[in-house]
Design a protein around this motif. Structure first.
Motif, PDB file in Angstrom:
ATOM      1  N   PHE A   8       0.706  -1.206  -0.054  1.00  0.00           N
ATOM      2  CA  PHE A   8      -0.101  -0.010  -0.016  1.00  0.00           C
ATOM      3  C   PHE A   8       0.843   1.214   0.072  1.00  0.00           C
ATOM      4  N   PRO A  12      -4.095   1.277   5.431  1.00  0.00           N
ATOM      5  CA  PRO A  12      -5.084   1.709   6.537  1.00  0.00           C
ATOM      6  C   PRO A  12      -4.723   1.195   7.889  1.00  0.00           C
ATOM      7  N   ALA A  19      -0.767  -5.174   7.353  1.00  0.00           N
ATOM      8  CA  ALA A  19      -1.093  -5.319   6.129  1.00  0.00           C
ATOM      9  C   ALA A  19      -0.099  -6.581   5.411  1.00  0.00           C
ATOM     10  N   GLY A  57      -6.683  -7.887  -7.628  1.00  0.00           N
ATOM     11  CA  GLY A  57      -6.318  -6.470  -7.560  1.00  0.00           C
ATOM     12  C   GLY A  57      -5.896  -5.939  -6.200  1.00  0.00           C
ATOM     13  N   GLN A  58      -5.112  -6.701  -5.634  1.00  0.00           N
ATOM     14  CA  GLN A  58      -4.632  -6.532  -4.016  1.00  0.00           C
ATOM     15  C   GLN A  58      -3.017  -6.577  -3.970  1.00  0.00           C
TER      16      GLN A  58
HETATM   17  N1  GTB Z   1      -5.262 -13.842   0.818  1.00  0.00           N
HETATM   18  C1  GTB Z   1      -4.481 -12.401   0.304  1.00  0.00           C
HETATM   19  C2  GTB Z   1      -2.874 -12.558   0.665  1.00  0.00           C
HETATM   20  O1  GTB Z   1      -2.789 -13.107   1.913  1.00  0.00           O
HETATM   21  O2  GTB Z   1      -2.166 -12.055   0.122  1.00  0.00           O
HETATM   22  C3  GTB Z   1      -5.120 -11.359   0.753  1.00  0.00           C
HETATM   23  C4  GTB Z   1      -4.491 -10.065   0.199  1.00  0.00           C
HETATM   24  C5  GTB Z   1      -5.300  -8.691   0.773  1.00  0.00           C
HETATM   25  O3  GTB Z   1      -6.075  -9.008   1.572  1.00  0.00           O
HETATM   26  N2  GTB Z   1      -4.631  -7.618   0.444  1.00  0.00           N
HETATM   27  C6  GTB Z   1      -5.062  -6.281   0.961  1.00  0.00           C
HETATM   28  C7  GTB Z   1      -5.430  -5.458  -0.264  1.00  0.00           C
HETATM   29  O4  GTB Z   1      -4.996  -5.442  -1.363  1.00  0.00           O
HETATM   30  C8  GTB Z   1      -4.086  -5.636   1.867  1.00  0.00           C
HETATM   31  S1  GTB Z   1      -3.583  -6.399   3.185  1.00  0.00           S
HETATM   32  N3  GTB Z   1      -6.645  -4.812  -0.069  1.00  0.00           N
HETATM   33  C9  GTB Z   1      -7.066  -3.920  -1.182  1.00  0.00           C
HETATM   34  C10 GTB Z   1      -8.144  -4.393  -1.908  1.00  0.00           C
HETATM   35  O5  GTB Z   1      -8.647  -5.440  -1.743  1.00  0.00           O
HETATM   36  O6  GTB Z   1      -8.791  -3.591  -2.689  1.00  0.00           O
HETATM   37  C11 GTB Z   1      -5.131  -6.730   4.172  1.00  0.00           C
HETATM   38  C12 GTB Z   1      -5.188  -5.661   5.514  1.00  0.00           C
HETATM   39  C13 GTB Z   1      -5.409  -4.304   5.227  1.00  0.00           C
HETATM   40  C14 GTB Z   1      -5.407  -3.661   6.336  1.00  0.00           C
HETATM   41  C15 GTB Z   1      -5.088  -4.254   7.682  1.00  0.00           C
HETATM   42  N4  GTB Z   1      -5.254  -3.478   8.828  1.00  0.00           N
HETATM   43  O7  GTB Z   1      -5.636  -2.301   8.804  1.00  0.00           O
HETATM   44  O8  GTB Z   1      -5.302  -3.962   9.768  1.00  0.00           O
HETATM   45  C16 GTB Z   1      -5.097  -5.677   7.735  1.00  0.00           C
HETATM   46  C17 GTB Z   1      -5.140  -6.353   6.617  1.00  0.00           C
END
Ligand code: GTB
Length: 217
Positions: A8, A12, A19, A57-58
């Motif tokens: 990111f 967040p 993350a 898209g992550q």
């Molecule tokens: N299963 C996949 C993996 O393990 O790589 C999940 C990937 C994922 O969820 N990515 C998230 C993402 O890209 C970022 S990490 N999200 C954007 C979207 O989906 O549009 C997830 C995350 C974000 C924030 C917190 N937090 O604030 O505690 C924890 C985890």
């Protein structure tokens, strides 16, 4: 070959290292592999260029030469297979460490994520107050079992492995919830993971992104 991961641009989690680039960074630090980071905004993650690397898209993704990977667990596994330090040499011990990687992501993490998602997006629902104790109990049930298995050992299966790395990363999501804190051995386990120099380097690197303190030049 240069390793590039994505993360990111503005997480967040506000730099708490929650993350999913964090376990990837930590694994790379454990095995002593340098890496570059490409930072992405939410909108850039949904662009075709990024979706070519990550169908959902992550972040994170991992690129090394002509190899491109997504899914943090698969990336950590790849790093652990290619470099010494995260999986034991003994075949059975290696299989057990891999089992703990799966246990972290597919058995322990789901109730934790379900609880945090409910807290994030369901707070205004009439049934939220009734549902939260149910979600808490599901998390506690898993932690009871994990705590029982860990006992007073340092790590889940003898030496620190990628299984511990992922389990600690998963449990960190509960810090401050009041739930993890009820399990002294699990809290100490997480603290042991966080005290590893590789964890500290990874944590500082992701925090530097959040506070805008990136190296120049
Ligand atoms: N299963 C996949 C993996 O393990 O790589 C999940 C990937 C994922 O969820 N990515 C998230 C993402 O890209 C970022 S990490 N999200 C954007 C979207 O989906 O549009 C997830 C995350 C974000 C924030 C917190 N937090 O604030 O505690 C924890 C985890």
């Amino acid at each position: 070959m240069t390793i590039t991961i994505t993360a990111f641009e503005r997480s967040p989690d506000r730099g708490k290292g929650l993350a999913r680039d964090m376990p990837v960074r930590w694994a790379l630090e454990e095995v002593g592999q340098p890496y570059d980071v490409r930072l992405l905004s939410f909108s850039a993650m949904k662009e075709p260029a990024h979706r070519a690397l990550h169908p959902f898209g992550q972040v994170p993704t991992y690129e090394e030469g002509d190899l491109a990977l997504f899914e943090s667990g698969a990336i950590v596994f790849h790093i652990a297979e290619r470099h010494a330090g995260l999986l034991p040499d003994d075949a059975n011990a290696r299989a057990r460490a891999i089992t703990w990687m799966f246990a972290a992501l597919s058995t322990v993490e789901p109730p934790i994520v379900e609880r945090s998602m409910a807290m994030l997006v369901e707070r205004d629902k009439g049934w939220y107050e009734e549902r939260l104790p149910i979600l808490d109990k599901r998390v506690r049930d898993r932690l009871d079992e994990l705590s029982g298995r860990l006992g007073d050992a340092d790590w889940l299966d003898d030496a620190f492995s990628a299984g511990d790395l992922l389990m600690v990363a998963v449990l960190r999501r509960l810090q401050g919830s009041g739930i993890l804190e009820k399990y002294p051995n699990l809290s100490a386990y997480v603290a042991r993971g966080e005290a590893r120099p590789a964890f500290e380097r990874a944590f500082e690197a992701q925090l530097a992104v959040f506070i805008g303190d990136l190296p120049t030049g």
